[in-house]
Design an enzyme around this catalytic site. Sequence first.
Site, PDB file in Angstrom:
ATOM      1  N   LYS A 186       0.824  -1.205   0.000  1.00 29.45           N
ATOM      2  CA  LYS A 186       0.000   0.000   0.000  1.00 29.45           C
ATOM      3  C   LYS A 186       0.870   1.272   0.000  1.00 29.45           C
ATOM      4  CE  LYS A 186      -3.952  -2.302   0.393  1.00 29.45           C
ATOM      5  NZ  LYS A 186      -3.788  -3.772   0.248  1.00 29.45           N
TER       6      LYS A 186
HETATM    7  C1  LIG Z   1      -5.082  -4.665   0.915  1.00 29.11           C
HETATM    8  C2  LIG Z   1      -6.563  -4.632   0.967  1.00 29.11           C
HETATM    9  C3  LIG Z   1      -7.285  -5.140   2.055  1.00 29.11           C
HETATM   10  C4  LIG Z   1      -6.649  -5.974   3.129  1.00 29.11           C
HETATM   11  O1  LIG Z   1      -5.701  -5.339   3.858  1.00 29.11           O
HETATM   12  P1  LIG Z   1      -4.554  -6.208   4.576  1.00 29.11           P
HETATM   13  O2  LIG Z   1      -3.853  -5.173   5.390  1.00 29.11           O
HETATM   14  O3  LIG Z   1      -3.700  -6.813   3.511  1.00 29.11           O
HETATM   15  O4  LIG Z   1      -5.224  -7.239   5.413  1.00 29.11           O
HETATM   16  C5  LIG Z   1      -8.662  -4.970   2.087  1.00 29.11           C
HETATM   17  N1  LIG Z   1      -9.302  -4.347   1.085  1.00 29.11           N
HETATM   18  C6  LIG Z   1      -8.656  -3.867   0.020  1.00 29.11           C
HETATM   19  C7  LIG Z   1      -9.439  -3.159  -1.028  1.00 29.11           C
HETATM   20  C8  LIG Z   1      -7.275  -4.019  -0.094  1.00 29.11           C
HETATM   21  O5  LIG Z   1      -6.641  -3.567  -1.189  1.00 29.11           O
END
Ligand SMILES: *Cc1c(COP(=O)(O)O)cnc(C)c1O
Length: 375
Positions: A186
């Site tokens: 992210k």
């Molecule tokens: C990355 C992501 C998640 C999950 O987050 P994690 O920290 O990897 O558990 C949930 N929703 C979306 C849209 C994502 O891109």
Amino acid sequence: MSSSRPLYVTQPALPPLREFMPYLEQIWDARMLTNAGPFHARFEAALGEYLGVEHLALFANGTLALITALQALRITGEVITTPYSFVATAHSLLWNGIKPVFVDVDPVTLNLDPARIEAAITPQTTAILAVHVYGHPCDLDAIERIADTYNLKVIYDAAHAFGARVGGRSLVDHGDLSVLSFHATKVFNTFEGGAIICPDARTKQRIDRLKNFGFVDEVTVVAPGINGKMNEFCAALGLLQLEHVDAALARRAELARIYRAAIDEIPGLRCHPDPVPEGANHAYFPIMVESAYPIDRDALYQRFKARDIHARRYFYPLISAFPMYRGLPSAQPDLLPNAVRAAEQVLCLPLYPDLEAEDQARVIAVLQEAGDGDA
Ligand SMILES: *Cc1c(COP(=O)(O)O)cnc(C)c1O
């Protein structure tokens, strides 16, 4: 040498290691590794300040935050959501025993289409779980109007939305709850991590209990909570990452501008969305490979791969196509034409602060060559 290095859709941003060493020494000295330690408190406060929100709760990852957000609001029955997202969005519903009801996306924003939500509401519907896909805002006003009319809660999966703004305000400061992810891929990462943005201290207290097994004090457990706590290592890293995130966002915007200028000249390719909304965080660089382009999206994806450039088909397959969802009446592809088309046409190009000019030029050259019909 540089012309052969593999490129990935993202490369995690990290601060210089020497800047992190003093933080590690403090953790080692204090021997406080998790459970609301000093870095947890400092990061929570600093993050709230950065995002311009008063109340938030840190989590071990975004998925546990989503699961807990639904539990905190006591969501049950059916929840309206999008098929066009990362699978964790819908999985968080299944983990709560909630039935997902998929509604198609808007063809322009690729976010949940508010015009199609009302038709999907039943007496069992209790909430809308919408996603700011690629960090671009949902139709906040329309979703709020529907939620008010039908007395539904609104939870935003804001996993892509760190640093994005809308109308001068943080995008994560919307809905009943908003959920962030700080996963390595992210815009802002703590290796793994996440947060729930909440409206008041009381809700935060409930969430803080739920992320710690439901403990209120040493001997009192009030709910079947989970272990969702962020540890001190991740919190310390987050605190340091905050110092660098503005520079990272600025660099992303610059790279996105260069991509756009080049891609605007290539018939059959379209940057999504066009124009980019004001306050965007440039978390991803999605392009749509349309029929006027000489090859289709999958052929382009393979062509990149053959050159060791690992673009990603976010989001293909649709969540509604996975085996635990595809039997639902709302998962039928003919009901989700805009999501189906997006899943067939979108390709996300490498975009991250350390992407070098010559590597970005390699990506653009592939798009141009394939666009010219060169084999
Ligand atoms: C990355 C992501 C998640 C999950 O987050 P994690 O920290 O990897 O558990 C949930 N929703 C979306 C849209 C994502 O891109």
